[in-house]
Design a protein around this motif. Structure first.
Motif, PDB file in Angstrom:
ATOM      1  N   LEU A  91      45.104  41.878  51.395  1.00  0.00           N
ATOM      2  CA  LEU A  91      46.030  40.778  51.131  1.00  0.00           C
ATOM      3  C   LEU A  91      45.420  39.776  50.158  1.00  0.00           C
ATOM      4  CD1 LEU A  91      47.406  40.228  54.746  1.00  0.00           C
ATOM      5  CD2 LEU A  91      48.679  41.113  52.782  1.00  0.00           C
ATOM      6  N   LYS A  92      44.148  39.457  50.341  1.00  0.00           N
ATOM      7  CA  LYS A  92      43.479  38.529  49.423  1.00  0.00           C
ATOM      8  C   LYS A  92      43.459  39.099  48.006  1.00  0.00           C
ATOM      9  CE  LYS A  92      39.529  36.402  50.468  1.00  0.00           C
ATOM     10  NZ  LYS A  92      38.066  36.194  50.669  1.00  0.00           N
ATOM     11  N   TYR A  93      43.122  40.384  47.877  1.00  0.00           N
ATOM     12  CA  TYR A  93      43.037  40.996  46.557  1.00  0.00           C
ATOM     13  C   TYR A  93      44.399  40.977  45.855  1.00  0.00           C
ATOM     14  CZ  TYR A  93      38.611  42.928  48.350  1.00  0.00           C
ATOM     15  OH  TYR A  93      37.361  43.087  48.892  1.00  0.00           O
ATOM     16  N   PHE A  94      45.463  41.020  46.622  1.00  0.00           N
ATOM     17  CA  PHE A  94      46.805  41.048  46.024  1.00  0.00           C
ATOM     18  C   PHE A  94      47.301  39.656  45.650  1.00  0.00           C
ATOM     19  CE2 PHE A  94      51.415  41.499  45.890  1.00  0.00           C
ATOM     20  CZ  PHE A  94      51.555  42.682  45.176  1.00  0.00           C
ATOM     21  N   PHE A  95      47.044  38.662  46.507  1.00  0.00           N
ATOM     22  CA  PHE A  95      47.670  37.349  46.317  1.00  0.00           C
ATOM     23  C   PHE A  95      46.773  36.307  45.648  1.00  0.00           C
ATOM     24  CE2 PHE A  95      50.284  39.105  49.809  1.00  0.00           C
ATOM     25  CZ  PHE A  95      51.537  38.954  49.228  1.00  0.00           C
ATOM     26  N   SER A  96      45.463  36.509  45.630  1.00  0.00           N
ATOM     27  CA  SER A  96      44.565  35.505  45.070  1.00  0.00           C
ATOM     28  C   SER A  96      44.175  35.850  43.631  1.00  0.00           C
ATOM     29  CB  SER A  96      43.297  35.383  45.920  1.00  0.00           C
ATOM     30  OG  SER A  96      42.306  34.647  45.235  1.00  0.00           O
ATOM     31  N   VAL A 132      43.685  52.967  46.548  1.00  0.00           N
ATOM     32  CA  VAL A 132      45.144  53.042  46.408  1.00  0.00           C
ATOM     33  C   VAL A 132      45.769  51.653  46.330  1.00  0.00           C
ATOM     34  CG1 VAL A 132      45.162  55.220  47.688  1.00  0.00           C
ATOM     35  CG2 VAL A 132      45.690  53.093  48.897  1.00  0.00           C
ATOM     36  N   HIS A 133      45.006  50.603  46.619  1.00  0.00           N
ATOM     37  CA  HIS A 133      45.495  49.235  46.497  1.00  0.00           C
ATOM     38  C   HIS A 133      45.876  48.994  45.034  1.00  0.00           C
ATOM     39  CE1 HIS A 133      45.413  44.849  46.231  1.00  0.00           C
ATOM     40  NE2 HIS A 133      45.385  44.800  47.554  1.00  0.00           N
ATOM     41  N   PRO A 134      47.053  48.445  44.757  1.00  0.00           N
ATOM     42  CA  PRO A 134      47.511  48.312  43.366  1.00  0.00           C
ATOM     43  C   PRO A 134      46.518  47.650  42.419  1.00  0.00           C
ATOM     44  CG  PRO A 134      49.309  47.828  44.862  1.00  0.00           C
ATOM     45  CD  PRO A 134      48.093  48.000  45.720  1.00  0.00           C
ATOM     46  N   VAL A 135      45.851  46.597  42.852  1.00  0.00           N
ATOM     47  CA  VAL A 135      44.900  45.910  41.980  1.00  0.00           C
ATOM     48  C   VAL A 135      43.708  46.813  41.675  1.00  0.00           C
ATOM     49  CG1 VAL A 135      43.356  43.918  41.763  1.00  0.00           C
ATOM     50  CG2 VAL A 135      45.611  43.633  42.813  1.00  0.00           C
TER      51      VAL A 135
END
Length: 281
Positions: A91-96, A132-135
């Motif tokens: 979540l941090k990698y996606f939103f921050s 697989v995380h988008p970032v």
């Protein structure tokens, strides 16, 4: 079929198991943690066994970073340790925005450290499949192109097969299959557009922590795709008293060196390959 061992470089116990599984068993590739405690030994062993394909096992959770904390302060602590909570980290990698920028720097450093070994880069995957995380995925695409590696694991697995083998924990398996299946459908067109190669089916995720010879044989007997990967986490210990995780590592090494598995692969006329030997989809 690609037969892979994850976590190469994590420890001497893992390194020794990987090399034994390659020399005496059916292992074709392994994935190197460039921040693992036994990284230097792993590189030396890989160079002594040039037929073993070595990929990059990107570490972004439950492990250490290449870069020091002052360069990526939102990602790691003073000892270079990432979060042990994949959900919170994701979540941090996606939103921050800060975390995303630091994550790209760290991923570049991991690719550069692998490159510095002089080993050919077989493929790209990630610790706990967080690639697989988008970032992370988008950064890995660009870095793979930069370093001449267009091969990546897409952890898409057959739910029917997993439940048919072991009907326990069905709810968890269905959630994991839906999550990774959705991400696989998102990843594959992007990989194809950039000329990347991947196995059509990957086995091991839905049976993680419970892989053994019996499951290996079951998977071999139920392959449906043209190209497949199955991955393990072998380890070799000589202590009398082992933890459950250590005992599982030994069980997975036994599966990889099993005479019964070797015989079944031969009977089924399955061709063992590494990532460099499969054609782009």
């Amino acid at each position: 079929m690609i037969i892979n061992a994850d976590d190469f470089g994590m420890s001497e116990a893992v390194n020794e198991a990987v090399i034994r599984a390659y020399r005496e068993g059916v292992l074709t590739t392994t994935s190197l943690m460039v921040t693992g405690e036994a990284f230097d030994q792993a590189v030396k062993l890989a160079k002594e066994n040039p037929g073993l394909g070595v990929g990059l096992h990107l570490v972004t959770v439950v492990g250490r970073s290449v870069l020091p904390m002052p360069e990526i302060p939102s990602l790691v602590d003073q000892e270079h340790n990432f979060s042990n909570n994949p959900t919170a980290a994701g979540l941090k990698y996606f939103f921050s925005p800060q975390a995303r920028a630091e994550l790209r720097k760290e991923l570049a450093a991991q690719f550069a450290k692998f490159h510095s070994t002089g080993l050919p880069l077989s493929h790209i995957d990630g610790h706990l499949h967080l690639h697989v995380h988008p970032v992370i995925f988008n950064a890995a695409l660009e870095l793979g192109e930069k370093y001449g590696c267009r091969r990546m694991r897409v952890p898409q697995e057959e739910l029917r097969l997993a439940i048919g083998f072991d009907p326990a924990n069905q709810a968890q398996k269905r959630v994991h299959a839906a999550l990774f299946g959705g991400l696989a459908r998102w990843m594959k067109p992007k990989l194809r557009a950039r000329g990347f190669t991947f196995a059509e089916q990957v086995y091991g995720n839905l049976q993680s922590g419970r892989m053994d010879e019996r499951y290996f044989l079951y998977a071999l007997d139920h392959l449906t795709a043209e190209t497949n990967e199955i991955y393990f986490h072998p380890a070799l210990y000589r202590d009398d008293k082992l933890t459950d995780d250590q005992r599982q590592g030994m069980i997975e090494l036994e599966a990889l060196t099993s005479a019964t598995v070797k015989r079944r692969i031969s009977e089924l006329e399955i061709k063992l390959v590494n990532y460099g030997e499969i054609e782009a989809d």
